[in-house]
Design a protein around this motif. Structure first.
Motif, short mmCIF file in Angstrom:
data_model
loop_
_atom_site.label_atom_id
_atom_site.label_comp_id
_atom_site.label_asym_id
_atom_site.label_seq_id
_atom_site.Cartn_x
_atom_site.Cartn_y
_atom_site.Cartn_z
N LEU A 1 -2.43 -0.65 -7.04
CA LEU A 1 -2.45 -0.98 -5.62
C LEU A 1 -3.18 0.12 -4.84
O LEU A 1 -3.42 1.20 -5.38
N PRO A 2 -3.54 -0.15 -3.60
CA PRO A 2 -4.21 0.88 -2.81
C PRO A 2 -3.26 2.04 -2.52
O PRO A 2 -2.07 1.84 -2.27
N VAL B 1 2.94 -1.28 4.29
CA VAL B 1 2.87 0.13 3.95
C VAL B 1 4.24 0.62 3.47
O VAL B 1 5.26 0.40 4.13
N LEU C 1 -10.47 -1.84 2.74
CA LEU C 1 -9.59 -2.59 1.86
C LEU C 1 -10.00 -4.05 1.73
O LEU C 1 -9.64 -4.72 0.76
N LEU D 1 0.87 -1.17 0.00
CA LEU D 1 0.00 0.00 0.00
C LEU D 1 0.91 1.22 0.00
O LEU D 1 1.80 1.34 0.84
N HIS E 1 -1.34 -5.49 5.37
CA HIS E 1 -0.81 -4.59 4.35
C HIS E 1 0.60 -4.14 4.72
O HIS E 1 0.89 -3.80 5.87
#
Length: 260
Positions: free
Chosen positions: A91-92, A52, A257, A26, A50
């Motif tokens: 991707l987020p 990050v 998500l 993310l 996730h």
């Protein structure tokens, strides 16, 4: 374990923090006066689902000095970082404040790079005033003194700015250039509604009800006008809602998500 990495993006020396873990990547984007490492508390709560990866954006933190702080420069950096250095997408993407503007503009201009959009306190229209730090203390004898001086100026959110504190030969100071960030904030003023409405991916807007940056009426309008967008409001919280309530913000982000 969080690891900081130098990276050259479009000819500018930047850096990023990879908070690690086995989860899906993310991309996270901090706001004005922020730093990548300032997203540590939120990143810890998004793990292990996730991983990050937070980009430390131009004119912030350890980034090389730059003259160009127009919104399009931030946007181009984020796109280049994703494609040229992470080699990932879609991707987020999560962003706070100015970083939220970069995130939703990235989704609008590069829809192939963004699968889901999380905007924390990023308005579709930015109104004055901006934060003028030009008369803030340049140096202090120690970190405790710098904290006290900043607390006199900004109150309880001093820790957000202290992420940019560093020790210099003549004392402790902040690493950002106030004049540059004043220009950067002014460049972001105005109407960005076309970019907010210009993407189709699912979006989550997080809003602190006591924010002085994103009015509640605008947050509701942003949600109403953009399809597939959810609003989560945090009563009693302000513009730095992810610092004030990292657990609550993480809970909302994780639910989003997962596909709510």
């Amino acid at each position: 374990m969080a690891t900081a990495h130098p990276v050259t993006v479009r000819g500018t020396d930047l850096s990023y923090v990879d908070f690690g873990g086995p989860g899906a990547p993310l991309l996270a984007l901090h706001g004005h006066f922020g730093r990548a490492r300032g997203l540590a508390a939120l990143a810890a709560r998004l793990a292990p689902a996730h991983r990050v990866i937070a980009l430390e954006q131009r004119a912030h933190g350890s980034a090389a000095p730059v003259a160009d702080v127009r919104p399009d420069a931030y946007l181009a950096d984020a796109a280049a970082f994703l494609t040229d250095h992470l080699g990932a997408g879609p991707l987020p993407v999560l962003g706070h404040s100015m970083g939220g503007s970069v995130a939703y503009r990235l989704a609008a201009h590069h829809p192939d790079l963004v699968s889901r959009l999380v905007v924390i306190e990023g308005p579709a229209r930015n109104e004055p005033p901006v934060l003028d730090a030009r008369d803030w203390p340049r140096r202090a004898a120690g970190l405790a003194e710098l904290r006290a001086l900043l607390t006199e100026r900004v109150g309880q959110v001093a820790d957000y700015f202290l992420e940019s504190a560093a020790e210099h030969p003549d004392g402790w100071g902040l690493s950002f250039d106030p004049e540059t960030l004043l220009r950067s904030q002014r460049a972001l003023l105005g109407d960005w509604w076309p970019d907010w409405l210009g993407s189709a991916c699912p979006a989550l807007l997080l809003h602190g009800e006591d924010s002085t940056v994103l009015p509640t009426a605008q947050a509701r309008e942003m949600t109403a006008r953009r399809p597939d967008t959810r609003l989560v409001t945090f009563p009693g919280r302000g513009h730095w809602v992810h610092d004030e309530d990292p657990a609550g913000v993480a809970e909302a982000v994780l639910a989003f998500l997962r596909g709510w």
